[in-house]
Design a protein around this motif. Structure first.
Motif, short mmCIF file in Angstrom:
data_model
loop_
_atom_site.label_atom_id
_atom_site.label_comp_id
_atom_site.label_asym_id
_atom_site.label_seq_id
_atom_site.Cartn_x
_atom_site.Cartn_y
_atom_site.Cartn_z
N LEU A 46 0.85 -1.19 0.00
CA LEU A 46 0.00 0.00 0.00
C LEU A 46 0.89 1.24 0.00
O LEU A 46 1.96 1.24 0.63
CB LEU A 46 -0.90 0.02 1.24
N PRO A 47 0.49 2.31 -0.68
CA PRO A 47 1.30 3.55 -0.62
C PRO A 47 1.24 4.16 0.76
O PRO A 47 0.28 3.96 1.51
CB PRO A 47 0.61 4.45 -1.66
N THR A 48 2.28 4.89 1.14
CA THR A 48 2.21 5.66 2.38
C THR A 48 1.29 6.85 2.15
O THR A 48 0.98 7.22 1.01
CB THR A 48 3.59 6.16 2.80
N GLU A 49 0.86 7.47 3.24
CA GLU A 49 -0.01 8.64 3.10
C GLU A 49 0.68 9.75 2.32
O GLU A 49 0.07 10.40 1.46
CB GLU A 49 -0.43 9.15 4.48
N ALA A 50 1.96 9.98 2.60
CA ALA A 50 2.71 11.04 1.90
C ALA A 50 2.79 10.73 0.41
O ALA A 50 2.60 11.62 -0.44
CB ALA A 50 4.11 11.18 2.49
N GLU A 51 3.06 9.48 0.05
CA GLU A 51 3.14 9.09 -1.36
C GLU A 51 1.79 9.29 -2.04
O GLU A 51 1.72 9.83 -3.15
CB GLU A 51 3.57 7.63 -1.49
N TRP A 52 0.73 8.83 -1.39
CA TRP A 52 -0.60 8.92 -2.01
C TRP A 52 -0.97 10.38 -2.25
O TRP A 52 -1.44 10.74 -3.34
CB TRP A 52 -1.65 8.25 -1.12
N GLU A 53 -0.79 11.21 -1.25
CA GLU A 53 -1.16 12.63 -1.37
C GLU A 53 -0.32 13.33 -2.44
O GLU A 53 -0.83 14.13 -3.23
CB GLU A 53 -1.01 13.32 -0.02
N TYR A 54 0.98 13.02 -2.47
CA TYR A 54 1.87 13.60 -3.47
C TYR A 54 1.44 13.19 -4.88
O TYR A 54 1.40 14.02 -5.79
CB TYR A 54 3.29 13.13 -3.19
N ALA A 55 1.12 11.90 -5.05
CA ALA A 55 0.72 11.41 -6.37
C ALA A 55 -0.63 11.98 -6.79
O ALA A 55 -0.84 12.28 -7.96
CB ALA A 55 0.65 9.88 -6.36
N ALA A 56 -1.55 12.13 -5.85
CA ALA A 56 -2.88 12.66 -6.17
C ALA A 56 -2.80 14.14 -6.53
O ALA A 56 -3.44 14.60 -7.48
CB ALA A 56 -3.84 12.45 -5.00
N ALA A 57 -2.00 14.90 -5.78
CA ALA A 57 -1.88 16.34 -6.05
C ALA A 57 -1.24 16.61 -7.40
O ALA A 57 -1.60 17.56 -8.11
CB ALA A 57 -1.08 17.01 -4.94
N ALA A 58 -0.27 15.77 -7.79
CA ALA A 58 0.37 15.87 -9.12
C ALA A 58 0.77 17.30 -9.45
O ALA A 58 0.41 17.85 -10.49
CB ALA A 58 -0.56 15.30 -10.20
N ASP A 59 1.55 17.91 -8.58
CA ASP A 59 2.00 19.29 -8.81
C ASP A 59 2.91 19.41 -10.02
O ASP A 59 3.21 20.53 -10.45
CB ASP A 59 2.72 19.82 -7.57
N VAL A 60 3.35 18.28 -10.57
CA VAL A 60 4.19 18.32 -11.77
C VAL A 60 3.48 19.06 -12.90
O VAL A 60 4.10 19.71 -13.74
CB VAL A 60 4.56 16.88 -12.21
N GLY A 61 2.16 19.01 -12.92
CA GLY A 61 1.40 19.70 -13.96
C GLY A 61 1.34 21.20 -13.78
O GLY A 61 0.89 21.93 -14.67
N GLN A 62 1.79 21.68 -12.62
CA GLN A 62 1.75 23.11 -12.34
C GLN A 62 3.06 23.81 -12.71
O GLN A 62 3.16 25.02 -12.60
CB GLN A 62 1.49 23.34 -10.84
N ARG A 63 4.06 23.03 -13.12
CA ARG A 63 5.38 23.62 -13.36
C ARG A 63 5.53 24.02 -14.82
O ARG A 63 5.23 23.27 -15.73
CB ARG A 63 6.47 22.61 -12.98
N GLU A 64 6.03 25.21 -15.03
CA GLU A 64 6.31 25.68 -16.38
C GLU A 64 7.44 26.69 -16.33
O GLU A 64 7.38 27.66 -15.56
CB GLU A 64 5.06 26.31 -17.00
N TYR A 65 8.48 26.45 -17.14
CA TYR A 65 9.66 27.31 -17.16
C TYR A 65 10.23 27.53 -15.76
O TYR A 65 10.51 28.64 -15.32
CB TYR A 65 9.32 28.67 -17.80
N ASN A 66 10.36 26.40 -15.01
CA ASN A 66 10.97 26.39 -13.69
C ASN A 66 10.25 27.24 -12.65
O ASN A 66 10.83 27.68 -11.66
CB ASN A 66 12.45 26.84 -13.76
N ILE A 67 8.97 27.48 -12.83
CA ILE A 67 8.17 28.15 -11.81
C ILE A 67 6.87 27.37 -11.65
O ILE A 67 6.46 26.61 -12.54
CB ILE A 67 7.85 29.62 -12.16
N TYR A 68 6.22 27.57 -10.52
CA TYR A 68 4.89 26.99 -10.32
C TYR A 68 3.84 28.01 -10.73
O TYR A 68 3.91 29.18 -10.33
CB TYR A 68 4.69 26.58 -8.85
#
Length: 561
Positions: A265-287
């Motif tokens: 099972l994923p840890t809580e931190a892993e699950w929340e990080y994967a669900a939030a998927a902040d990778v989609g918020q990054r553009e030209y090295n800024i959020y």
């Protein structure tokens, strides 16, 4: 003159070829030369590097830093979401929730290997089976789901429910064994099709058993557990002196790079990080900014022209509204829905909000203690080691020393299986003079142990504290005791104390994400709730994760995502 020129050219060409071949041989030899000793490592197994492959069903999630527990609303006033900055290592996660068809594969395997018709194994299949009665409601008619949801082919690709945390953990362990078993067969270390034709209760595969004692796997059957990989099982030839040297390292090892880490099972931190998927918020090295849900933006409806107005997840939209009116369903479901029916998030993961909430590994505590650790945060470590028998070898579980647990609802569930290595808690042999851990069970560390209660007096001796404050603990939850007698009937002993103050205990596990029964408030990845680990519902499912070994990323970082 012309002949001399031709001879000179031929000589020059010959020299170039010789130099080329010598440089090639140097290159090839240097490739297999140890940088530590300078020795030729051609004969050493596992000397080359090998990249980890994603296991079946898994998607790669590149690790990074994020703010855990950051919610935009706290209407429940739980005070359990203080934002903390955490770092998560790269890992893999199931693309979808575990479905009914996936779980039925597990049940079918258990039924064939541990026949429930045999008295000694009768509790294994029943203990692993989902509780289909979770669909029943005092004032609702849900018998259709009770009778059909798990097994009817129409629901095959719907997320499994009625599974408690313990069952989800055991499924993950079973999946580890079956995947690694197939990988060893593919690489010629196990007899072809032995996993279906030769497997029995006393002769089956376990990864840790194979790694620690290969000859004990499959009950020690040498016809199944093969020496050497594909094409490496030739009869050894005698040397010049007539002696025959048996080959070494004939079984796969961790250094072979074939076996995968465990499904879990994923840890809580892993699950929340994967669900939030902040990778989609990054553009030209800024959020570009923050987002409330696993998808971009702060709304639950799609803004795309083709699907404008449709819900991006399956959840309860209001009192008595689980899916809109007839012919105008904006989320396409009333209960759960087939996986992959809604868009994936920026990591390629489906249903990280809605459909079913999901179990994670962590034991629940109201506070995430980032002062103790901010790297791969997890509460629930219970360290064990292999049990060594009287003969000095690892002790293998068999049908006579299997262990069962009786859960709080009276259900009996198997906690280990024949073919596995018996486990015992680590002792002072492993913990003496260590700075990183000092005992086997770390669930209560800094939040639940004696030292973390307000009753603990640091001036008193340990025995004085234990004697005076034995009934004063931080989480004073009820302690019910349910056992079974010799006839298999439940013996219930309820805790009737009026001094209990909480339901939080060491068996309370975190579950994350909103479900088909929840309002949009719970779709925020940071929201957290807890539930007893041995109970199941019609709205909690799960998905598996796997740790990443090797480099953090598969490709180079780019300025724009």
């Amino acid at each position: 003159m012309k002949a001399n020129r031709i001879m000179s050219l031929q000589l020059l060409l010959s020299i170039m070829l010789i130099v080329g071949f010598s440089s090639c041989s140097k290159k090839s030899s240097s490739k297999n030369t140890s940088r530590a000793t300078g020795w030729n490592m051609d004969s050493k197994k596992g000397s080359s590097t090998k990249k980890q492959e994603a296991g079946p069903g898994l998607v790669f999630v590149e690790g990074g830093t994020f703010t855990m527990g950051k919610v935009q609303d706290d209407v429940m006033h739980d005070w359990n979401n203080t934002p903390t900055q955490q770092h998560v290592q790269s890992f893999y996660m199931d693309e979808t929730e575990v479905t009914n068809s996936m779980y039925l594969d597990y049940l079918d395997w258990l039924k064939s290997v541990y026949p429930p018709t045999e008295e000694i194994y009768k509790n294994i299949y029943e203990g692993a089976s989902p509780d289909t009665l979770v669909w029943r409601n005092r004032l609702g008619y849900n018998e259709t789901m009770t009778n059909n949801y798990l097994r009817h082919p129409s629901y095959a690709e719907y997320p499994v429910v009625g599974v408690n945390w313990i069952q989800a953990t055991e499924f993950s362990n079973w999946r580890t064994q079956r995947v690694n078993e197939a990988l060893l067969e593919k690489n010629g270390y196990l007899k072809k099709n032995a996993k279906t034709l030769d497997v029995t209760a006393e002769s089956n595969f376990d990864t840790e058993t194979y790694l620690n004692s290969p000859t004990s796997a499959y009950g020690g059957n040498e016809d199944v557990v093969l020496k050497g990989g594909r094409g490496a099982r030739k009869t050894p030839k005698a040397g010049k002196d007539g002696t025959v040297t048996e080959p070494k390292n004939v079984y796969a090892q961790r250094s072979s790079g074939i076996l995968l880490p465990e499904y879990r099972l994923p840890t809580e931190a892993e699950w929340e990080y994967a669900a939030a998927a902040d990778v989609g918020q990054r553009e030209y090295n800024i959020y570009k900014g923050q987002k409330k849900y696993p998808w971009s933006g702060g709304y639950t409806r799609s803004g795309k022209r083709q699907s404008q107005g449709d819900q991006l997840a399956n959840f309860k939209q209001g009192n008595g509204d689980y899916g809109g009116i007839a012919g105008w369903s904006d989320d396409g479901a009333d209960i759960t829905n087939e996986v992959k029916k809604y868009p994936a998030n920026d990591f390629g993961l489906y249903d990280m909000a809605g459909n079913v909430a999901e179990w994670v590994q962590d034991v629940y505590r109201p506070v995430i203690d980032n002062e103790a650790n901010d790297f791969n945060y997890f509460r629930g470590n219970q360290y064990t080691k292999n049990k060594i028998g009287a003969d000095g070898k690892v002790e293998i579980v068999n049908k006579d020393n299997m262990k069962y647990d009786t859960l709080s609802n009276g259900r009996i569930i198997a906690r280990n299986f024949p073919g596995q290595i018996a486990q015992v808690p680590v002792d002072e042999q492993e913990t003496y003079l260590r700075q990183n851990f000092d005992k086997s069970d770390n669930i209560n560390y800094r939040d639940g142990d004696k030292q973390s209660t307000r009753y603990y007096n640091f001036g008193d001796s340990e025995s004085d504290n234990e004697k005076a404050k034995s009934d004063k603990v931080m989480y004073n939850s009820p302690k019910h005791n349910v056992t079974t007698d010799s006839l298999g009937k439940m013996v219930r002993k309820y805790d009737k104390s009026s001094k209990r103050t909480t339901l939080i205990n060491d068996e309370s596990r975190v579950y994350k994400g909103g479900s088909w029964r929840d309002r949009a408030y719970w779709l925020d990845p940071a929201q957290r709730r807890y539930f007893p680990q041995d109970m199941a519902t019609d709205y909690i499912g799960f998905r598996c994760a796997m740790s990443r070994v090797g480099p953090k990323a598969d490709k180079k970082r780019s300025a724009r995502n």
